[in-house]
Enzyme design. Structure first.
Site, PDB file in Angstrom:
ATOM      1  N   ARG A 143      31.944  36.843  37.143  1.00  0.00           N
ATOM      2  CA  ARG A 143      30.584  37.056  36.652  1.00  0.00           C
ATOM      3  C   ARG A 143      29.790  35.762  36.501  1.00  0.00           C
ATOM      4  NH1 ARG A 143      34.177  40.606  34.604  1.00  0.00           N
ATOM      5  NH2 ARG A 143      33.563  42.809  34.507  1.00  0.00           N
TER       6      ARG A 143
ATOM      7  N   HIS B  69      31.024  39.393  41.256  1.00  0.00           N
ATOM      8  CA  HIS B  69      31.648  39.285  42.589  1.00  0.00           C
ATOM      9  C   HIS B  69      30.627  39.098  43.711  1.00  0.00           C
ATOM     10  CE1 HIS B  69      35.386  39.984  40.706  1.00  0.00           C
ATOM     11  NE2 HIS B  69      35.437  41.296  40.781  1.00  0.00           N
TER      12      HIS B  69
ATOM     13  N   HIS C 284      41.374  40.385  45.400  1.00  0.00           N
ATOM     14  CA  HIS C 284      41.338  41.427  44.366  1.00  0.00           C
ATOM     15  C   HIS C 284      42.401  42.498  44.618  1.00  0.00           C
ATOM     16  CE1 HIS C 284      39.685  43.682  41.078  1.00  0.00           C
ATOM     17  NE2 HIS C 284      38.578  42.944  41.012  1.00  0.00           N
TER      18      HIS C 284
ATOM     19  N   ASP D 219      40.585  42.363  30.895  1.00  0.00           N
ATOM     20  CA  ASP D 219      39.753  41.942  32.029  1.00  0.00           C
ATOM     21  C   ASP D 219      39.291  40.528  31.701  1.00  0.00           C
ATOM     22  OD1 ASP D 219      38.444  41.896  34.425  1.00  0.00           O
ATOM     23  OD2 ASP D 219      36.807  43.232  33.820  1.00  0.00           O
TER      24      ASP D 219
ATOM     25  N   GLU E 261      43.827  37.613  39.436  1.00  0.00           N
ATOM     26  CA  GLU E 261      42.858  36.983  40.323  1.00  0.00           C
ATOM     27  C   GLU E 261      42.735  35.496  39.979  1.00  0.00           C
ATOM     28  OE1 GLU E 261      39.242  39.681  40.184  1.00  0.00           O
ATOM     29  OE2 GLU E 261      40.644  40.649  38.805  1.00  0.00           O
TER      30      GLU E 261
END
Length: 346
Positions: A79, A104, A175, A248, A312
């Site tokens: 982000r 992304h 991803h 996340d 990631e």
């Protein structure tokens, strides 16, 4: 290397699936759409071939998909706050596609583009793409490459290379959604995860933008320094987990050098497959597939939320706007390089 037609777009463009492998049962398939990993087949403890990533059976399904299954992500993964950043006195506006932020790189990111085959062997594949100045909102005409290599020590090595004619942002990741017990086998929250990270970057709120603090994981649900089931603390009522419905979050890798080092180890207890993640990146995002919903995947298998996890490798979220974070900015003509390794054993 094997190559086959993977599907056709509405305007008649063919997409391809490339498969590379070694002599130990590791086989990786990648499509040129989004430079996306479609499958990673590994031998489990019983020598059974096991596909450990979620995905689809055709190009058409990837064109409709919204979860970035196996996709190469960039120019900037994760982000950027306010979908904008400033560089040398100029503000660059990006696509607002995630609660007022850019996620992304938006709908023109490399995940949604066809890449060209540059080189291949039986165990390696290089795809390339040209990104025009401001095509995603980022400055500079860029040449981007990603290489996938399967080694004889049972690793998948992903190398990123990019260069632009202007000062710009480069921050690529993959991803892949992993389930080491096999895609479609159910929840992945029982996997044992250890992260070489003493700190993480907490969020300001629901937008997933870090506060800028490097917070200690000790005494929190973010402490994975010793192996722990990914889902163990999901119901702990932690405010940070509430912002995103689970993990996340970016973890700050405890790095001893600028080179490639181990960042994470994950173990699937049912299959006996262990995956070690190594990288030269400063951060790694743990995603517990909170928003993936229910989908029909490969072979008609039903996927549900938390049936996988993502690790990631990256620069930290919003790093381009956060002066306290390592910067993803690359000078004009400077070559950006990054490497991530997923190694499998049992």
């Amino acid at each position: 290397m094997k190559k086959k037609v993977f599907g056709t777009t509405a305007d008649g463009r063919k997409g391809y699936l490339f498969t590379i492998g070694n002599n130990r049962g590791l086989e990786v398939s990648v499509t040129d759409y989004g430079a996306s990993i479609v499958s990673i087949i590994v031998l489990d403890r019983n020598e059974k071939p096991t596909d450990v990533v979620l995905g689809y059976d055709s190009l058409e399904e990837y064109l409709r998909g919204d979860s970035y299954f196996g996709a190469t992500v960039g120019r900037n993964c994760n982000r950027i706050e306010g979908a904008a950043f400033s560089m040398d006195g100029r503000t660059y506006k990006l696509e607002d596609n995630n609660f007022g932020n850019n996620l992304h790189s938006g709908s023109h990111g490399v995940s949604f583009r066809f890449w060209n085959l540059k080189a291949c062997t039986d165990n390696s594949l290089t795809l390339e793409l040209e990104d025009k100045d401001l095509e995603q909102g980022f400055p500079g005409n860029a040449k981007i490459e990603v290489s996938f290599t399967v080694t004889e020590d049972n690793a998948l090595v992903i190398d990123y290379r990019a260069v632009a004619d202007q000062k710009t942002v480069f921050n690529f990741t993959n991803h892949a959604y992993f389930n080491l017990n096999g895609e479609g086998s159910g929840t992945a929250m029982g996997h044992l995860l250890s992260l070489r990270a003493s700190h993480y970057t907490p969020f300001k709120g629901f937008g997933g933008i870090p506060t800028g603090e490097l917070a200690e994981v000790a005494g929190t649900v973010f402490d994975f320094r010793e192996p722990k089931a990914i889902g163990k603390d999901l119901g702990a009522g932690d405010e940070q987990l509430g912002f995103t419905g689970g993990y996340d979050h970016n973890f700050v890798i405890d790095k001893a050098s600028d080179g490639v080092e181990t960042a994470a180890v994950v173990y699937g207890q049912e299959s006996g497959i262990r995956m070690t993640v190594s990288t030269d990146c400063p951060g790694i995002q743990l995603y517990s597939a909170n928003f993936s919903g229910s989908k029909t995947g490969k072979g008609g298998k039903e996927y549900h939320g938390r049936d996988a996890f993502c690790l990631e490798t990256q620069y930290f979220p919003n790093a381009v706007n956060e002066p306290g974070f390592a910067t993803p900015v690359t000078e004009a003509g400077e070559i950006y390089r990054s490497r991530t390794i997923y190694k499998f054993d049992k």
